[in-house]
Design a protein around this motif. Sequence first.
Motif, PDB file in Angstrom:
ATOM      1  N   LEU A   1     -21.694 -23.911 -14.700  1.00  0.00           N
ATOM      2  CA  LEU A   1     -20.561 -24.361 -13.888  1.00  0.00           C
ATOM      3  C   LEU A   1     -21.026 -25.044 -12.605  1.00  0.00           C
ATOM      4  N   ARG A   2     -22.025 -24.474 -11.943  1.00  0.00           N
ATOM      5  CA  ARG A   2     -22.546 -25.066 -10.702  1.00  0.00           C
ATOM      6  C   ARG A   2     -23.180 -26.437 -10.954  1.00  0.00           C
ATOM      7  N   ALA A   3     -23.800 -26.606 -12.113  1.00  0.00           N
ATOM      8  CA  ALA A   3     -24.451 -27.879 -12.444  1.00  0.00           C
ATOM      9  C   ALA A   3     -23.455 -28.963 -12.848  1.00  0.00           C
ATOM     10  N   ASN A   4     -22.204 -28.585 -13.145  1.00  0.00           N
ATOM     11  CA  ASN A   4     -21.208 -29.541 -13.641  1.00  0.00           C
ATOM     12  C   ASN A   4     -19.848 -29.359 -12.975  1.00  0.00           C
ATOM     13  N   PRO A   5     -19.777 -29.346 -11.649  1.00  0.00           N
ATOM     14  CA  PRO A   5     -18.494 -29.058 -10.991  1.00  0.00           C
ATOM     15  C   PRO A   5     -17.396 -30.076 -11.305  1.00  0.00           C
ATOM     16  N   ASP A   6     -17.759 -31.329 -11.543  1.00  0.00           N
ATOM     17  CA  ASP A   6     -16.764 -32.357 -11.850  1.00  0.00           C
ATOM     18  C   ASP A   6     -16.220 -32.250 -13.266  1.00  0.00           C
ATOM     19  N   ARG A   7     -16.829 -31.402 -14.087  1.00  0.00           N
ATOM     20  CA  ARG A   7     -16.383 -31.222 -15.473  1.00  0.00           C
ATOM     21  C   ARG A   7     -15.754 -29.845 -15.699  1.00  0.00           C
ATOM     22  N   CYS A   8     -15.515 -29.106 -14.619  1.00  0.00           N
ATOM     23  CA  CYS A   8     -14.894 -27.787 -14.732  1.00  0.00           C
ATOM     24  C   CYS A   8     -13.380 -27.925 -14.608  1.00  0.00           C
ATOM     25  N   VAL A   9     -12.664 -27.317 -15.534  1.00  0.00           N
ATOM     26  CA  VAL A   9     -11.210 -27.341 -15.519  1.00  0.00           C
ATOM     27  C   VAL A   9     -10.680 -25.943 -15.782  1.00  0.00           C
ATOM     28  N   SER A  10      -9.488 -25.702 -15.281  1.00  0.00           N
ATOM     29  CA  SER A  10      -8.869 -24.395 -15.426  1.00  0.00           C
ATOM     30  C   SER A  10      -7.738 -24.462 -16.441  1.00  0.00           C
ATOM     31  N   GLY A  11      -7.630 -23.422 -17.231  1.00  0.00           N
ATOM     32  CA  GLY A  11      -6.527 -23.303 -18.170  1.00  0.00           C
ATOM     33  C   GLY A  11      -5.457 -22.370 -17.644  1.00  0.00           C
ATOM     34  N   ILE A  12      -5.571 -21.981 -16.374  1.00  0.00           N
ATOM     35  CA  ILE A  12      -4.606 -21.070 -15.769  1.00  0.00           C
ATOM     36  C   ILE A  12      -3.574 -21.893 -15.009  1.00  0.00           C
ATOM     37  N   GLY A  13      -2.325 -21.689 -15.325  1.00  0.00           N
ATOM     38  CA  GLY A  13      -1.262 -22.418 -14.650  1.00  0.00           C
ATOM     39  C   GLY A  13      -0.933 -21.796 -13.299  1.00  0.00           C
ATOM     40  N   ALA A  14      -0.021 -22.407 -12.613  1.00  0.00           N
ATOM     41  CA  ALA A  14       0.369 -21.936 -11.287  1.00  0.00           C
ATOM     42  C   ALA A  14       0.926 -20.522 -11.327  1.00  0.00           C
ATOM     43  N   SER A  15       1.490 -20.134 -12.460  1.00  0.00           N
ATOM     44  CA  SER A  15       2.062 -18.796 -12.575  1.00  0.00           C
ATOM     45  C   SER A  15       0.989 -17.729 -12.762  1.00  0.00           C
ATOM     46  N   GLY A  16      -0.250 -18.154 -13.021  1.00  0.00           N
ATOM     47  CA  GLY A  16      -1.320 -17.201 -13.252  1.00  0.00           C
ATOM     48  C   GLY A  16      -1.382 -16.713 -14.689  1.00  0.00           C
ATOM     49  N   CYS A  17      -0.549 -17.257 -15.544  1.00  0.00           N
ATOM     50  CA  CYS A  17      -0.535 -16.835 -16.950  1.00  0.00           C
ATOM     51  C   CYS A  17      -1.589 -17.588 -17.733  1.00  0.00           C
ATOM     52  N   ARG A  18      -2.162 -16.919 -18.701  1.00  0.00           N
ATOM     53  CA  ARG A  18      -3.105 -17.596 -19.592  1.00  0.00           C
ATOM     54  C   ARG A  18      -2.300 -18.509 -20.515  1.00  0.00           C
ATOM     55  N   TRP A  19      -2.954 -19.461 -21.088  1.00  0.00           N
ATOM     56  CA  TRP A  19      -2.307 -20.477 -21.884  1.00  0.00           C
ATOM     57  C   TRP A  19      -3.003 -20.621 -23.216  1.00  0.00           C
TER      58      TRP A  19
END
Length: 85
Positions: A61-79
């Motif tokens: 993750l540290r080596a690729n910060p521009d390629r890190c994305v989150s699957g957690i929405g604003a509600s904090g629910c998994r998707w």
Amino acid sequence: YWRLLDITTYESTPEFFSRNPRGEFYYFTTKARRTYTDIAYPDDAYLVFGREDAGLPEELLRANPDRCVSGIGASGCRWYLKPGA
């Protein structure tokens, strides 16, 4: 949607990356600043997920910060990814 997948098994993570040197990888993590909807994924993108209990290695993750994305929405629910979405 399983019939649409091309599944390949690799012996190790280094083997995967060495056999896919031109891949556009996106690393899913709760630590990302961008969400999965912020990305325009190319057709040949690799979506990389870690184990549910541990996630992806921090060094990756540290080596690729521009390629890190989150699957957690604003509600904090998994998707989940809906086929065709």
